[in-house]
Design a protein around this motif. Structure first.
Motif, PDB file in Angstrom:
ATOM      1  N   PRO A  61      19.477 -18.643 -30.338  1.00 57.56           N
ATOM      2  CA  PRO A  61      18.409 -20.075 -29.801  1.00 57.56           C
ATOM      3  C   PRO A  61      17.111 -19.680 -29.335  1.00 57.56           C
ATOM      4  O   PRO A  61      17.369 -18.694 -28.265  1.00 57.56           O
ATOM      5  CB  PRO A  61      19.731 -21.211 -28.345  1.00 57.56           C
ATOM      6  N   GLU A  62      15.859 -20.921 -29.071  1.00 56.48           N
ATOM      7  CA  GLU A  62      15.219 -20.443 -28.362  1.00 56.48           C
ATOM      8  C   GLU A  62      16.263 -20.794 -26.508  1.00 56.48           C
ATOM      9  O   GLU A  62      16.137 -21.832 -26.860  1.00 56.48           O
ATOM     10  CB  GLU A  62      14.579 -21.608 -28.611  1.00 56.48           C
ATOM     11  N   LEU A  63      15.550 -19.554 -25.996  1.00 56.28           N
ATOM     12  CA  LEU A  63      15.274 -19.769 -24.421  1.00 56.28           C
ATOM     13  C   LEU A  63      14.462 -20.395 -23.747  1.00 56.28           C
ATOM     14  O   LEU A  63      13.511 -19.283 -23.932  1.00 56.28           O
ATOM     15  CB  LEU A  63      16.250 -18.906 -24.220  1.00 56.28           C
ATOM     16  N   PHE A  64      13.685 -21.487 -23.229  1.00 58.31           N
ATOM     17  CA  PHE A  64      12.534 -21.402 -21.945  1.00 58.31           C
ATOM     18  C   PHE A  64      13.137 -21.136 -20.830  1.00 58.31           C
ATOM     19  O   PHE A  64      13.632 -21.441 -20.339  1.00 58.31           O
ATOM     20  CB  PHE A  64      12.130 -22.879 -22.173  1.00 58.31           C
ATOM     21  N   LEU A  65      11.789 -20.949 -20.216  1.00 62.27           N
ATOM     22  CA  LEU A  65      11.944 -20.362 -18.804  1.00 62.27           C
ATOM     23  C   LEU A  65      10.735 -20.701 -18.313  1.00 62.27           C
ATOM     24  O   LEU A  65       9.330 -20.477 -18.281  1.00 62.27           O
ATOM     25  CB  LEU A  65      11.952 -18.844 -18.766  1.00 62.27           C
ATOM     26  N   PRO A  66      10.810 -22.199 -17.520  1.00 58.04           N
ATOM     27  CA  PRO A  66       9.494 -22.955 -16.819  1.00 58.04           C
ATOM     28  C   PRO A  66       9.006 -21.766 -15.483  1.00 58.04           C
ATOM     29  O   PRO A  66      10.219 -21.491 -14.712  1.00 58.04           O
ATOM     30  CB  PRO A  66       9.981 -23.999 -16.524  1.00 58.04           C
ATOM     31  N   LEU A  67       7.608 -21.253 -15.216  1.00 56.43           N
ATOM     32  CA  LEU A  67       7.593 -20.662 -14.316  1.00 56.43           C
ATOM     33  C   LEU A  67       6.732 -21.416 -12.846  1.00 56.43           C
ATOM     34  O   LEU A  67       5.521 -21.276 -13.599  1.00 56.43           O
ATOM     35  CB  LEU A  67       6.136 -19.734 -15.217  1.00 56.43           C
ATOM     36  N   ASP A  68       7.666 -21.606 -12.438  1.00 54.94           N
ATOM     37  CA  ASP A  68       7.653 -23.119 -11.715  1.00 54.94           C
ATOM     38  C   ASP A  68       6.945 -22.184 -10.562  1.00 54.94           C
ATOM     39  O   ASP A  68       8.369 -21.523  -9.603  1.00 54.94           O
ATOM     40  CB  ASP A  68       8.500 -23.800 -11.272  1.00 54.94           C
ATOM     41  N   PRO A  69       6.626 -22.729  -8.963  1.00 53.12           N
ATOM     42  CA  PRO A  69       6.174 -23.752  -9.444  1.00 53.12           C
ATOM     43  C   PRO A  69       4.042 -23.419  -9.803  1.00 53.12           C
ATOM     44  O   PRO A  69       3.605 -22.237 -10.357  1.00 53.12           O
ATOM     45  CB  PRO A  69       5.294 -24.466  -8.240  1.00 53.12           C
ATOM     46  N   ALA A  70       4.148 -24.252 -10.065  1.00 49.79           N
ATOM     47  CA  ALA A  70       2.595 -24.374 -11.324  1.00 49.79           C
ATOM     48  C   ALA A  70       1.342 -23.302 -10.579  1.00 49.79           C
ATOM     49  O   ALA A  70       1.427 -23.302  -9.655  1.00 49.79           O
ATOM     50  CB  ALA A  70       1.703 -25.498 -11.967  1.00 49.79           C
ATOM     51  N   PHE A  71       0.799 -22.795 -11.342  1.00 43.57           N
ATOM     52  CA  PHE A  71      -0.158 -22.383 -10.234  1.00 43.57           C
ATOM     53  C   PHE A  71      -1.743 -22.624 -10.446  1.00 43.57           C
ATOM     54  O   PHE A  71      -2.118 -23.815 -11.131  1.00 43.57           O
ATOM     55  CB  PHE A  71      -0.622 -21.312 -11.852  1.00 43.57           C
ATOM     56  N   VAL A  72      -2.263 -22.689  -9.801  1.00 40.49           N
ATOM     57  CA  VAL A  72      -3.221 -22.739  -8.999  1.00 40.49           C
ATOM     58  C   VAL A  72      -4.526 -22.227  -8.157  1.00 40.49           C
ATOM     59  O   VAL A  72      -3.711 -21.448  -7.569  1.00 40.49           O
ATOM     60  CB  VAL A  72      -2.935 -24.417  -7.625  1.00 40.49           C
ATOM     61  N   VAL A  73      -5.434 -21.880  -9.072  1.00 35.28           N
ATOM     62  CA  VAL A  73      -6.383 -20.537  -9.071  1.00 35.28           C
ATOM     63  C   VAL A  73      -7.720 -21.436  -9.050  1.00 35.28           C
ATOM     64  O   VAL A  73      -8.172 -22.771  -8.895  1.00 35.28           O
ATOM     65  CB  VAL A  73      -5.493 -19.896  -9.440  1.00 35.28           C
ATOM     66  N   ASN A  74      -8.762 -20.904  -7.933  1.00 36.05           N
ATOM     67  CA  ASN A  74     -10.081 -21.590  -7.819  1.00 36.05           C
ATOM     68  C   ASN A  74     -10.685 -20.637  -8.577  1.00 36.05           C
ATOM     69  O   ASN A  74     -10.230 -19.164  -7.972  1.00 36.05           O
ATOM     70  CB  ASN A  74     -10.423 -22.031  -6.558  1.00 36.05           C
ATOM     71  N   PHE A  75     -12.254 -20.733  -9.304  1.00 40.56           N
ATOM     72  CA  PHE A  75     -13.114 -19.769  -9.476  1.00 40.56           C
ATOM     73  C   PHE A  75     -14.260 -20.559  -8.981  1.00 40.56           C
ATOM     74  O   PHE A  75     -14.335 -21.988  -9.488  1.00 40.56           O
ATOM     75  CB  PHE A  75     -13.014 -19.514 -11.008  1.00 40.56           C
ATOM     76  N   GLN A  76     -15.168 -19.288  -9.927  1.00 35.41           N
ATOM     77  CA  GLN A  76     -16.623 -20.325  -9.537  1.00 35.41           C
ATOM     78  C   GLN A  76     -17.327 -20.113 -10.788  1.00 35.41           C
ATOM     79  O   GLN A  76     -16.769 -19.825 -11.134  1.00 35.41           O
ATOM     80  CB  GLN A  76     -17.519 -18.941  -8.712  1.00 35.41           C
ATOM     81  N   ASP A  77     -18.045 -21.449 -10.466  1.00 36.80           N
ATOM     82  CA  ASP A  77     -19.251 -21.822 -10.995  1.00 36.80           C
ATOM     83  C   ASP A  77     -20.236 -22.317 -10.982  1.00 36.80           C
ATOM     84  O   ASP A  77     -20.330 -23.362 -10.322  1.00 36.80           O
ATOM     85  CB  ASP A  77     -17.927 -23.291 -12.421  1.00 36.80           C
ATOM     86  N   GLN A  78     -21.044 -21.536 -11.274  1.00 36.45           N
ATOM     87  CA  GLN A  78     -22.789 -21.246 -10.609  1.00 36.45           C
ATOM     88  C   GLN A  78     -22.080 -21.769  -9.117  1.00 36.45           C
ATOM     89  O   GLN A  78     -22.076 -20.806  -8.372  1.00 36.45           O
ATOM     90  CB  GLN A  78     -23.100 -22.425 -11.520  1.00 36.45           C
ATOM     91  N   ASP A  79     -22.774 -22.369  -8.828  1.00 35.20           N
ATOM     92  CA  ASP A  79     -22.574 -22.695  -7.049  1.00 35.20           C
ATOM     93  C   ASP A  79     -21.545 -23.995  -6.639  1.00 35.20           C
ATOM     94  O   ASP A  79     -21.819 -23.893  -5.176  1.00 35.20           O
ATOM     95  CB  ASP A  79     -24.067 -24.167  -7.056  1.00 35.20           C
ATOM     96  N   SER A  80     -20.960 -24.047  -7.239  1.00 34.25           N
ATOM     97  CA  SER A  80     -19.506 -25.221  -7.234  1.00 34.25           C
ATOM     98  C   SER A  80     -18.661 -23.943  -7.058  1.00 34.25           C
ATOM     99  O   SER A  80     -18.629 -23.061  -8.497  1.00 34.25           O
ATOM    100  CB  SER A  80     -19.224 -26.382  -7.220  1.00 34.25           C
ATOM    101  N   THR A  81     -16.818 -24.307  -6.052  1.00 31.47           N
ATOM    102  CA  THR A  81     -15.882 -23.677  -6.384  1.00 31.47           C
ATOM    103  C   THR A  81     -14.760 -24.341  -6.948  1.00 31.47           C
ATOM    104  O   THR A  81     -15.421 -26.512  -7.075  1.00 31.47           O
ATOM    105  CB  THR A  81     -15.293 -23.522  -5.545  1.00 31.47           C
ATOM    106  N   ARG A  82     -14.321 -24.482  -8.822  1.00 31.65           N
ATOM    107  CA  ARG A  82     -13.520 -24.911  -9.058  1.00 31.65           C
ATOM    108  C   ARG A  82     -12.498 -25.016  -9.144  1.00 31.65           C
ATOM    109  O   ARG A  82     -12.090 -24.087  -8.495  1.00 31.65           O
ATOM    110  CB  ARG A  82     -14.163 -25.094 -10.515  1.00 31.65           C
TER     111      ARG A  82
END
Length: 165
Positions: A61-82
């Motif tokens: 059977p298929e076994l699912f493993l959620p990687l909790d908590p969700a990933f939250v990252v920031n990254f630069q995009d031109q002059d603003s932080t996203r």
């Protein structure tokens, strides 16, 4: 007046000469044909089922493993932080791989945080960019599981949520 219950009828018995042996031979032949046909159908049915079981061997059977908590990252995009928030669930058919992922959770989370934070807003704005990131994330998890178990038994990696801001 005579009642109908008291009336007895005589049924004449007609003796057949020489026909008994022929009828017995015909009866035996009919039974052999019926028995042989039933055997052939049964044998074919069993062979078909055995072949189907070989071809369609049951998968684990298929076994699912959620990687909790969700990933939250920031990254630069031109002059603003996203910011990027990604929910990830991994799928495998091997319970040993699930245990390896649980045991290596900090290593997997680190690899995915580094991968996600290295992205650009433009690169993730279309579906092709997300699919490419998904493939890279799957490769990263497979490598970590292979280092732990000796085989990369991770079949799929799914983004269960994907938010960019």
């Amino acid at each position: 007046m005579a009642s109908a219950d008291n009336v007895q009828e005589e049924v004449p018995v007609v003796a057949k000469k020489g026909g008994g042996r022929t009828m017995m031979v015909i009866g035996v032949l009919v039974l052999l044909l019926l028995g042989g046909g039933a055997y052939a159908l049964t044998a074919r049915s069993h062979a078909t089922k055995a072949g189907a079981e070989t071809v369609n061997a049951p998968k684990a059977p298929e076994l699912f493993l959620p990687l909790d908590p969700a990933f939250v990252v920031n990254f630069q995009d031109q002059d603003s932080t996203r910011y990027l928030q990604v929910g990830v669930t991994v799928m495998t058919h091997d319970p040993a791989a699930v245990q390896a992922m649980k045991d290596s959770d900090p290593v997997i989370r680190n690899a995915l945080v580094m991968l996600f934070s290295g992205q650009t807003y433009a690169g993730l704005s279309d579906t092709a960019g997300k699919v490419k990131l998904q493939a890279k994330a799957l490769d990263a998890v497979r490598k970590i599981v292979a280092d732990k178990t000796g085989k990369p038994d991770v079949d799929a990696l799914y983004f269960t949520s994907f938010v960019m801001q």
